[in-house]
Enzyme design. Sequence first.
Site, PDB file in Angstrom:
ATOM      1  CG  ASN A 199      -3.871   5.828  13.317  1.00 55.91           C
ATOM      2  OD1 ASN A 199      -4.771   6.458  13.581  1.00 55.91           O
ATOM      3  ND2 ASN A 199      -2.668   6.082  12.866  1.00 55.91           N
ATOM      4  CG  LEU A 250      12.518   6.738  21.293  1.00 56.34           C
ATOM      5  CD1 LEU A 250      13.685   5.540  21.427  1.00 56.34           C
ATOM      6  CD2 LEU A 250      12.898   8.060  21.881  1.00 56.34           C
ATOM      7  CB  CYS A 309       6.941  -5.578   8.721  1.00 52.48           C
ATOM      8  SG  CYS A 309       8.466  -4.886   9.674  1.00 52.48           S
ATOM      9  CD  GLU A 369      -2.928  -1.195   2.219  1.00 53.20           C
ATOM     10  OE1 GLU A 369      -3.935  -1.740   2.012  1.00 53.20           O
ATOM     11  OE2 GLU A 369      -2.596  -0.969   3.592  1.00 53.20           O
ATOM     12  CB  CYS A 388       2.819  -2.080  13.638  1.00 51.89           C
ATOM     13  SG  CYS A 388       2.967  -1.962  11.671  1.00 51.89           S
ATOM     14  CB  SER A 395      10.567   6.004   9.323  1.00 51.42           C
ATOM     15  OG  SER A 395       9.902   5.620  10.606  1.00 51.42           O
ATOM     16  CB  CYS A 434       6.171  -3.015  16.226  1.00 50.08           C
ATOM     17  SG  CYS A 434       7.886  -2.567  15.603  1.00 50.08           S
ATOM     18  CB  CYS A 479       3.146   7.297   3.215  1.00 51.69           C
ATOM     19  SG  CYS A 479       3.660   6.064   4.403  1.00 51.69           S
ATOM     20  CB  CYS A 496       0.695   5.690  11.468  1.00 53.98           C
ATOM     21  SG  CYS A 496       1.328   7.397  10.784  1.00 53.98           S
TER      22      CYS A 496
HETATM   23  N1  SAH Z   1       9.413   0.127   9.828  1.00 55.43           N
HETATM   24  C1  SAH Z   1       9.352   1.613   9.846  1.00 55.43           C
HETATM   25  C2  SAH Z   1       8.588   2.254   9.106  1.00 55.43           C
HETATM   26  C3  SAH Z   1       7.072   1.746   9.075  1.00 55.43           C
HETATM   27  S1  SAH Z   1       5.959   2.325  10.343  1.00 55.43           S
HETATM   28  C4  SAH Z   1       9.365   1.924  11.490  1.00 55.43           C
HETATM   29  O1  SAH Z   1       9.346   1.203  12.138  1.00 55.43           O
HETATM   30  O2  SAH Z   1       9.749   3.081  11.593  1.00 55.43           O
HETATM   31  C5  SAH Z   1       5.828   4.028  10.301  1.00 55.43           C
HETATM   32  C6  SAH Z   1       5.617   4.791  11.399  1.00 55.43           C
HETATM   33  O3  SAH Z   1       4.162   4.407  12.007  1.00 55.43           O
HETATM   34  C7  SAH Z   1       6.491   4.162  12.731  1.00 55.43           C
HETATM   35  O4  SAH Z   1       6.750   4.951  13.506  1.00 55.43           O
HETATM   36  C8  SAH Z   1       5.541   3.138  13.489  1.00 55.43           C
HETATM   37  O5  SAH Z   1       6.023   2.836  14.587  1.00 55.43           O
HETATM   38  C9  SAH Z   1       4.023   3.853  13.384  1.00 55.43           C
HETATM   39  N2  SAH Z   1       2.944   2.891  13.453  1.00 55.43           N
HETATM   40  C10 SAH Z   1       2.922   1.590  13.345  1.00 55.43           C
HETATM   41  N3  SAH Z   1       1.665   1.166  13.749  1.00 55.43           N
HETATM   42  C11 SAH Z   1       1.012   2.467  14.247  1.00 55.43           C
HETATM   43  C12 SAH Z   1      -0.400   2.459  14.659  1.00 55.43           C
HETATM   44  N4  SAH Z   1      -1.197   1.421  14.880  1.00 55.43           N
HETATM   45  N5  SAH Z   1      -0.914   3.681  14.941  1.00 55.43           N
HETATM   46  C13 SAH Z   1       0.212   4.553  14.909  1.00 55.43           C
HETATM   47  N6  SAH Z   1       1.447   4.544  14.468  1.00 55.43           N
HETATM   48  C14 SAH Z   1       1.745   3.361  13.972  1.00 55.43           C
END
Ligand code: SAH
Length: 381
Positions: free
Chosen positions: A306, A230, A119, A99, A126, A207, A123, A112, A349
């Site tokens: 989100n 972070l 992935c 996407e 996510c 990022s 995390c 974006c 995000c």
């Molecule tokens: N893998 C990379 C880039 C992808 S995520 C990274 O970790 O930075 C892009 C951003 O969205 C990251 O800061 C991630 O932590 C954040 N993100 C992921 N899931 C999210 C969610 N459910 N709500 C808000 N931000 C989220």
Amino acid sequence: MSDNNLSGTKVNLLGLSQKALSEYFITLGEKPFRAQQVLKWIHAEGVTDFAQMTNLSKSLRAKLAELCVVQAPEVISQHNASDGTRKWLFKVAGGGAIETVYIPEPKRATLCISSQVGCALNCSFCHTAQQGFQKNLTSSEIIGQLWYAVKQLREEGIFKAIDRPITNVVMMGMGEPLLNFDNVVMAMDLMLDDLAYGLSKRRVTLSTSGVVPAIDKLREVIDVALAVSLHAPNDTLRTELVPINKKYPIVELLAACKRYLRDDTRRRITMEYVMLEGVNDQPQHAHELIKILKDVPSKVNLIPFNPFNGTKYQRSSNEAILRFQSILMNAGIVTLTRKTRGDDIDAACGQLAGQVNDKTQRSAKFKQQLAKTISLEVLPS
Ligand code: SAH
């Protein structure tokens, strides 16, 4: 030439940087400046048909048509959110989908971009993580997202206040860009190249969840803005949210951030911090964060969480976010709260998962139902 840029038996020129394209043209016995002409046709003009590249000789056009293609990933669908945000779903080679999200604002327009299908980093907050890792995108598939968006938006002529359809790119879609290093760097080279997209190096942001050795490697090969996910001010909490922290804990990550900036006092690392109710959003967390960021030139980007189906987390209240933000600001840290965009089409995000994921879930459900009556082993995987 890596296999990455082979499309069938032909070479896909879309994903080749100026340097790689020149090297390829030399192997064809052509002058390197021909590569510059082709690069312009492909990226600045959006042309894929060699026959239309009229400043090349007829024989070179014929040779290229025989050996090469210019092929972007195929669009499966487009969704428009009520706030103007758009989400494109692209099909990629070998199955799977990615996407890409377009976020227009009055004075800029951000794309974006995804770097992987799924992935591997898991995390906990996510949505993409739930899909697991499927594959690295080729450089053509990465730059193809920008190529397509620019072409499409130009055709629609909808950018008015700004002089180009896309002004900023963030590598914040699906995947961990630093774990697909070479292809991401090759694509970012094209983003910065004046003959291709000519984006400012301050407007291309990568990022990362914190792959420390790759942050150092990045600094050696390209100059773009860096954002770091972070999300927590101490290792216990960060390891829970961003498991790669176990391998590269916060001290090491922040040291890499400082190295990345060299001694350029005008630059800052963007620290992304997702706001999870009752998890990392308390005043004590803000105070801890101030301490660890004390000597790291940084700004903080708070991201309201989100939600997605099946998550155990909730978004922090607006009050909690404001309180957190004001504690950081009082300590002199520039802190912004990211506006949630496109959430009505799951484009915000962390909501990107690709249709394939839904299909996988559907097929998993289907299998579960079937398994009640027959043995699972007989079902194809
Ligand atoms: N893998 C990379 C880039 C992808 S995520 C990274 O970790 O930075 C892009 C951003 O969205 C990251 O800061 C991630 O932590 C954040 N993100 C992921 N899931 C999210 C969610 N459910 N709500 C808000 N931000 C989220």
